[in-house]
Design an enzyme around this catalytic site. Sequence first.
Site, PDB file in Angstrom:
ATOM      1  N   ASN A   1      14.693  16.133  12.850  1.00 42.31           N
ATOM      2  CA  ASN A   1      15.848  16.111  13.622  1.00 42.31           C
ATOM      3  C   ASN A   1      16.877  16.265  12.269  1.00 42.31           C
ATOM      4  O   ASN A   1      16.947  15.633  11.201  1.00 42.31           O
ATOM      5  CB  ASN A   1      16.126  14.940  14.484  1.00 42.31           C
ATOM      6  N   VAL A   2      18.145  16.753  12.466  1.00 42.91           N
ATOM      7  CA  VAL A   2      19.081  16.856  11.766  1.00 42.91           C
ATOM      8  C   VAL A   2      20.380  16.555  12.458  1.00 42.91           C
ATOM      9  O   VAL A   2      20.924  17.391  13.206  1.00 42.91           O
ATOM     10  CB  VAL A   2      19.066  18.386  10.977  1.00 42.91           C
ATOM     11  N   GLU A   3      21.003  15.499  12.071  1.00 40.27           N
ATOM     12  CA  GLU A   3      22.110  15.037  12.867  1.00 40.27           C
ATOM     13  C   GLU A   3      23.531  15.581  12.116  1.00 40.27           C
ATOM     14  O   GLU A   3      23.495  15.854  10.873  1.00 40.27           O
ATOM     15  CB  GLU A   3      22.236  13.398  13.131  1.00 40.27           C
TER      16      GLU A   3
ATOM     17  N   CYS B   1      17.470  19.020  17.170  1.00 45.29           N
ATOM     18  CA  CYS B   1      16.396  18.128  17.465  1.00 45.29           C
ATOM     19  C   CYS B   1      15.165  18.510  16.482  1.00 45.29           C
ATOM     20  O   CYS B   1      15.260  20.010  16.269  1.00 45.29           O
ATOM     21  CB  CYS B   1      16.065  18.095  18.771  1.00 45.29           C
TER      22      CYS B   1
ATOM     23  N   GLU C   1      12.243  19.266  17.305  1.00 42.14           N
ATOM     24  CA  GLU C   1      11.501  20.419  18.102  1.00 42.14           C
ATOM     25  C   GLU C   1      11.970  22.001  17.662  1.00 42.14           C
ATOM     26  O   GLU C   1      11.206  22.807  17.622  1.00 42.14           O
ATOM     27  CB  GLU C   1      11.480  19.983  19.559  1.00 42.14           C
TER      28      GLU C   1
ATOM     29  N   CYS D   1      14.205  16.287  24.920  1.00 45.48           N
ATOM     30  CA  CYS D   1      15.357  16.184  25.509  1.00 45.48           C
ATOM     31  C   CYS D   1      15.449  17.481  26.407  1.00 45.48           C
ATOM     32  O   CYS D   1      14.517  18.329  26.386  1.00 45.48           O
ATOM     33  CB  CYS D   1      16.453  16.174  24.643  1.00 45.48           C
TER      34      CYS D   1
ATOM     35  N   CYS E   1      15.698  20.913  24.722  1.00 41.74           N
ATOM     36  CA  CYS E   1      14.536  21.179  23.942  1.00 41.74           C
ATOM     37  C   CYS E   1      13.515  21.575  25.009  1.00 41.74           C
ATOM     38  O   CYS E   1      12.644  22.735  24.645  1.00 41.74           O
ATOM     39  CB  CYS E   1      13.944  20.259  23.184  1.00 41.74           C
TER      40      CYS E   1
HETATM   41 ZN   LIG Z   1      15.886  17.844  21.867  1.00 43.67          ZN
END
Ligand SMILES: [Zn+2]
Length: 130
Positions: free
Chosen positions: A44-46, A55, A57, A88, A91
């Site tokens: 994940n890359v926020e 996300c 995925e 989520c 995704c």
């Molecule tokens: Zn997601």
Amino acid sequence: MKKIHQILFEHSKAVIQNSYSPYSRIRVGSTVITKEGVIFAGCNVENSSYGATICAERVALTKAISEGFRDFVAIGILSDRFEYIPPCGICRQFIEELSPKIDVYLFDSKGNYKKYKINRLLPYGFKIGD
Ligand SMILES: [Zn+2]
């Protein structure tokens, strides 16, 4: 020879170290296996603009698509904070459009897993033409 769940877990565990998650502090790793047997992993890359967050995925899947792969047989998801973290809604839609028959493996920290078909996680997913 390693089983699919072992490959998914090991690659997801390795890539989780690269997670950029200063806001949620939830590190997530994901791995996809293409029909050809090629493996792509993503974390994940926020972002401080939360909507820009990606996300794990979708990172794994977009890496694979960028390299020319379109058909996937399995995707695994692992978090360092939650056992069996599910994808989520965005995704689920993303996965289902690319591979409506894909197996989704949700892992705990020890590598135990729950396996689902994506259409069980996203019944009646949106499709062009709906
Ligand atoms: Zn997601």
